[in-house]
Scaffold this active site. Structure first.
Site, short mmCIF file in Angstrom:
data_model
loop_
_atom_site.label_atom_id
_atom_site.label_comp_id
_atom_site.label_asym_id
_atom_site.label_seq_id
_atom_site.Cartn_x
_atom_site.Cartn_y
_atom_site.Cartn_z
CG HIS A 1 14.57 29.21 26.59
ND1 HIS A 1 15.06 30.47 26.31
CD2 HIS A 1 13.92 28.82 25.47
CE1 HIS A 1 14.71 30.81 25.08
NE2 HIS A 1 14.03 29.82 24.55
N1 UDP Z 1 9.65 36.93 28.01
C1 UDP Z 1 8.68 37.25 28.94
N2 UDP Z 1 8.84 36.81 30.23
C2 UDP Z 1 9.92 36.10 30.64
C3 UDP Z 1 10.91 35.78 29.68
C4 UDP Z 1 10.74 36.19 28.36
O1 UDP Z 1 7.70 37.93 28.62
O2 UDP Z 1 9.99 35.75 31.82
C5 UDP Z 1 9.49 37.39 26.62
C6 UDP Z 1 10.62 38.22 26.11
O3 UDP Z 1 10.44 39.57 26.47
C7 UDP Z 1 10.56 37.99 24.62
C8 UDP Z 1 10.06 36.56 24.53
O4 UDP Z 1 9.48 36.25 25.79
O5 UDP Z 1 9.64 38.84 24.00
C9 UDP Z 1 11.19 35.63 24.23
O6 UDP Z 1 10.75 34.34 24.34
P1 UDP Z 1 11.72 33.11 24.61
O7 UDP Z 1 12.98 33.59 25.21
O8 UDP Z 1 10.92 32.10 25.36
O9 UDP Z 1 11.95 32.50 23.15
P2 UDP Z 1 12.95 32.83 21.95
O10 UDP Z 1 12.86 34.31 21.67
O11 UDP Z 1 14.31 32.40 22.36
O12 UDP Z 1 12.42 32.04 20.81
#
Ligand code: UDP
Length: 358
Positions: free
Chosen positions: A207
């Site tokens: 993403h």
């Molecule tokens: N996550 C979730 N469902 C999904 C994809 C990610 O619950 O379909 C959770 C994942 O386990 C983690 C968090 O969302 O705890 C990560 O968020 P994201 O990847 O959107 O953002 P980033 O961590 O890159 O800021």
């Protein structure tokens, strides 16, 4: 003491859940937390499901601000948050991570002379083209309390001349992983529901704007996932932004046999992470969760803020190169060597609460 917590995006709900639980668990009830949801993520599977599963109290204020460019979104949030803060008059504003919601709340607080506390302070990718990098640098610069998840984060701040108010508390995501690891095994049937076998599939997410907004990188990533899906099941819970771009550009065919599913609830996501053979991602949180659950990770970025996962041999940085992604997944193995715990002792949320209480 009154704290206004500002959240807006999926990873922030997860992090805030841990600290919010610590606040509510304070026997003396010393903190009143007022939760503000900016609305940045609004789909029920990107927002409401996390409030339900993680037991987060309903937001006291829902600003319903999403979409638009960075300027429009951040500006509207800033305006709305100023009104909320003027009304609530908190002792602290508490923000998480590096989204536009973090940036808007940081600016609103500092201009109103309300002390700001930043959870996940000091992380750096050293890539100023990432919107997240700009957001976190600004938030750190105007924070009174800077809660660092790692020693590397503390050193990053020191290199920028920031030492005052800096506290190494550990990573709240590690707290979360300890709390939910057994719960997810018990309560989610995602492995069976998706017809998967323990250790027999790839779980992937994508993403980051640097990947989704660059047609060459995105085509290369989708091509790699499609190639891997010829060999073993590949499950892609697709972020709404990525889904829309794939649709707009007519790129769905490249994914071949990849199983594209809606964003997963947190329990299902953790459950699928725990039993994956390899996790392939550009997410910050997912890289670390793979590490917490001892699953090898392949990261489709050119740099990472979570360098410990790479140094300890659990994570490979491969950029968006199709051949490198495929080769890294095929060769991914858990590293030998003793278990290391660079993300604290699982009590980051408690440490944050204690520092806020002074
Ligand atoms: N996550 C979730 N469902 C999904 C994809 C990610 O619950 O379909 C959770 C994942 O386990 C983690 C968090 O969302 O705890 C990560 O968020 P994201 O990847 O959107 O953002 P980033 O961590 O890159 O800021």
């Amino acid at each position: 003491m009154k704290i206004v917590t500002v959240v807006g995006a999926r990873p922030q709900f997860i992090k805030a859940a841990a600290v919010s639980r610590a606040i509510r668990g304070d026997a003396a009830g010393r903190v009143q937390e007022v939760l503000v949801h900016t609305g940045q993520h609004y789909d029920s599977n990107m927002s409401a499901v996390f409030f339900e599963e993680l037991g987060i109290p309903a937001p006291a204020h829902h600003l319903e601000i999403s979409g638009g460019g960075h300027g429009a979104m951040t500006g509207r949030m800033l305006q709305a948050l100023e009104a909320v803060l003027a009304d609530e008059k908190p002792d602290w504003v508490l923000v998480y991570g590096d989204t536009n919601s973090t940036l808007a709340a940081a600016l609103a607080a500092v201009k109103m002379h309300i002390p700001l506390a930043h959870v996940e302070a000091g992380l750096r990718s050293f890539n100023m083209r990432m919107p997240e990098e700009v957001n976190r640098i600004v938030a750190d610069r105007v924070s009174t309390l800077l809660f660092c998840p790692t020693q590397v984060a503390v050193e990053n701040l020191r290199n920028e001349g920031m030492t005052h108010g800096v506290h190494l508390v550990g990573d709240v995501m590690f707290d979360v992983s300890l709390y939910y690891r057994d719960l997810a095994r018990r309560s989610s049937d995602a492995v069976q529901r998706f017809g998967l076998e323990e250790g027999g599939y790839v779980l992937t997410t994508c993403h980051r704007a640097e990947n989704t907004d660059d047609p060459v990188r995105l085509a290369s990533i989708l091509g790699a996932l499609g190639e891997l899906a010829e060999e073993l099941p590949v499950v892609l819970p697709v972020h709404p932004r990525t889904r829309n771009i794939i649709r707009e550009r007519g790129m769905a065919d490249v994914l071949g046999k990849v199983r594209v599913v809606d964003p997963l609830s947190f329990m299902d996501m953790v459950r699928l992470e725990q039993s994956a053979r390899v996790v392939v991602t550009d997410s910050g949180g997912v890289q670390k969760e793979a590490f917490f659950y001892q699953v090898p990770c392949v990261t489709m970025r050119d740099e990472t803020e979570w360098t410990e996962t790479v140094d300890l041999g659990w994570n490979q940085l491969v950029g968006a190169d199709r051949g490198r992604i495929v080769a890294a997944v095929r060769g991914a193995r858990p590293p030998a060597g003793p278990e290391a715990r660079p993300y604290g002792d699982g009590a980051a949320s408690q440490a944050i609460l204690q520092k806020l209480l002074g």
